[in-house]
Design an enzyme around this catalytic site. Structure first.
Site, PDB file in Angstrom:
ATOM      1  N   HIS A 113      97.997  61.185 -29.757  1.00 21.73           N
ATOM      2  CA  HIS A 113      96.835  60.916 -30.585  1.00 21.73           C
ATOM      3  C   HIS A 113      96.805  61.770 -31.997  1.00 21.73           C
ATOM      4  O   HIS A 113      96.535  61.379 -33.092  1.00 21.73           O
ATOM      5  CB  HIS A 113      95.675  60.985 -29.958  1.00 21.73           C
ATOM      6  CG  HIS A 113      95.043  59.734 -29.034  1.00 21.73           C
ATOM      7  ND1 HIS A 113      93.999  59.196 -29.250  1.00 21.73           N
ATOM      8  CD2 HIS A 113      95.725  59.181 -28.218  1.00 21.73           C
ATOM      9  CE1 HIS A 113      93.743  57.876 -28.429  1.00 21.73           C
ATOM     10  NE2 HIS A 113      95.065  58.014 -27.816  1.00 21.73           N
ATOM     11  N   ASP A 114      97.361  63.037 -31.670  1.00 22.67           N
ATOM     12  CA  ASP A 114      97.662  63.842 -32.880  1.00 22.67           C
ATOM     13  C   ASP A 114      98.728  63.549 -33.788  1.00 22.67           C
ATOM     14  O   ASP A 114      98.558  63.169 -34.985  1.00 22.67           O
ATOM     15  CB  ASP A 114      97.868  65.332 -32.303  1.00 22.67           C
ATOM     16  CG  ASP A 114      98.200  66.281 -33.420  1.00 22.67           C
ATOM     17  OD1 ASP A 114      97.104  66.263 -34.535  1.00 22.67           O
ATOM     18  OD2 ASP A 114      99.122  67.014 -33.491  1.00 22.67           O
TER      19      ASP A 114
END
Length: 326
Positions: free
Chosen positions: A65-66
């Site tokens: 997700h980063d």
């Protein structure tokens, strides 16, 4: 200058830009500043994993997700007083706190070592911790490229349209991954991360209730498996109830995920699409039959994932506290 020449020079500049970002990453980046950083992080991760298994899937998902939003710069960890950071976007509210805690604890462990304080970025610690949870749960151990800096910007709005949804079709998934330079093979290999971890009833309820009519079930879903899911996720159940994504070996990083897809036991619609679509079915079959090929492909894919959007110069820093800019 002709239009063809302009296009050539533009493409050359883009290639040099990408190469430059990759060039600053290297496996021995901290050799002179914090030579034992990897063992320090691994010890912190092992301790956290002993406290709760959720550490593994939570850290792995946090890394993904980063990287898919603003690049691998730990911007997903930044907090804001008015809840306007990446982590506050609805799709990120399901990121388990144990992933954030793993990075914060590992950062504290690194900074306690003389000479290492404020030398190692939160982005690199997340990348190392991700490798460690994979290896500690039975997956491959691989060299992690290091040298990322931490981003200084994190907004809720920037997440929109940058992360896959559980109902995505293959074309949508492929387009999103391709925008980051990831191939179809990378997409299928990285999806194998769903061999550990969990989802929530709300993410697949449409597959087991009212799929296309009031009583229908998604025809790509194994009927016996669908009934099991209905038992643990009855209608009007708390949508936060967690369900293992791999019903066979949920705590082992292996290739069982692909064997599940062959049997119609992909929990999310986007998982099962990898087998139902002819473009990726052969890859699923290959990874299901050969764990070594899967692991090699996964390591290649997650290394490429870790190169996305590397920050340099004034747009970045090494955070003293991973949850706030310096």
């Amino acid at each position: 200058m002709s239009s063809q020449s302009l296009i050539f020079h533009a493409n050359l500049f883009l290639l040099l830009l990408i190469a430059g970002c990759h060039a600053q990453l290297r496996v021995d980046y901290y050799r002179n500043t914090c030579p034992n950083v990897e063992s320090i992080v691994r010890s912190a991760v092992e301790m956290k994993l002993q406290q709760t298994f959720v550490t593994a899937p939570a850290t792995l998902r946090l890394f993904f997700h980063d990287c898919f939003v603003r690049g691998c710069d730990a911007s997903v960890i930044l907090a804001s007083r008015n809840n306007t950071s990446e982590k506050d976007n609805p799709i990120n509210l399901s990121l388990a706190g144990d992933g954030f805690d793993t990075v914060i604890k590992a950062k504290a462990a690194v900074d306690r070592v003389p000479g290492c304080q404020n030398k190692v970025s939160c982005a690199d610690i997340l990348a190392m911790a991700t490798r460690d949870v994979i290896a500690l749960t039975g997956g491959p151990y691989y060299a992690v490229e290091l040298g990322r800096l931490d981003g200084r910007i994190s907004t809720k709005a920037s997440v929109r349209h940058h992360l896959p949804h559980p109902e995505f079709k293959l074309a949508q998934l492929n387009q999103m991954f391709a925008s980051h330079g990831l191939t179809l093979t990378d997409l299928v290999a990285l999806s194998g991360a769903h061999t550990i971890g969990f989802s929530h009833c709300s993410q697949f309820s449409k597959r087991i209730y009212n799929f296309k009519s009031r009583k229908s079930i998604d025809h790509t879903l194994n009927s016996a498996y669908a009934k099991q899911l209905q038992q643990v996720c009855p209608k009007n159940v708390d949508p936060r109830i967690a369900i293992d994504m791999d019903p066979i070996t949920p705590r082992t990083f292996d290739n069982q995920y692909y064997k599940n897809l062959q049997q119609g036991k992909g929990l999310l619609s986007s998982d099962q699409a990898l087998f139902t679509h002819k473009r990726t079915r052969d890859l699923v079959n290959l990874f299901a039959s050969n764990k070594t090929v899967f692991e090699t492909s996964f390591v290649s894919a997650i290394t490429k994932l870790g190169r996305i959007g590397i920050k340099t110069g004034n747009q970045s820093e090494i955070r003293r506290d991973c949850t706030m800019v310096n």
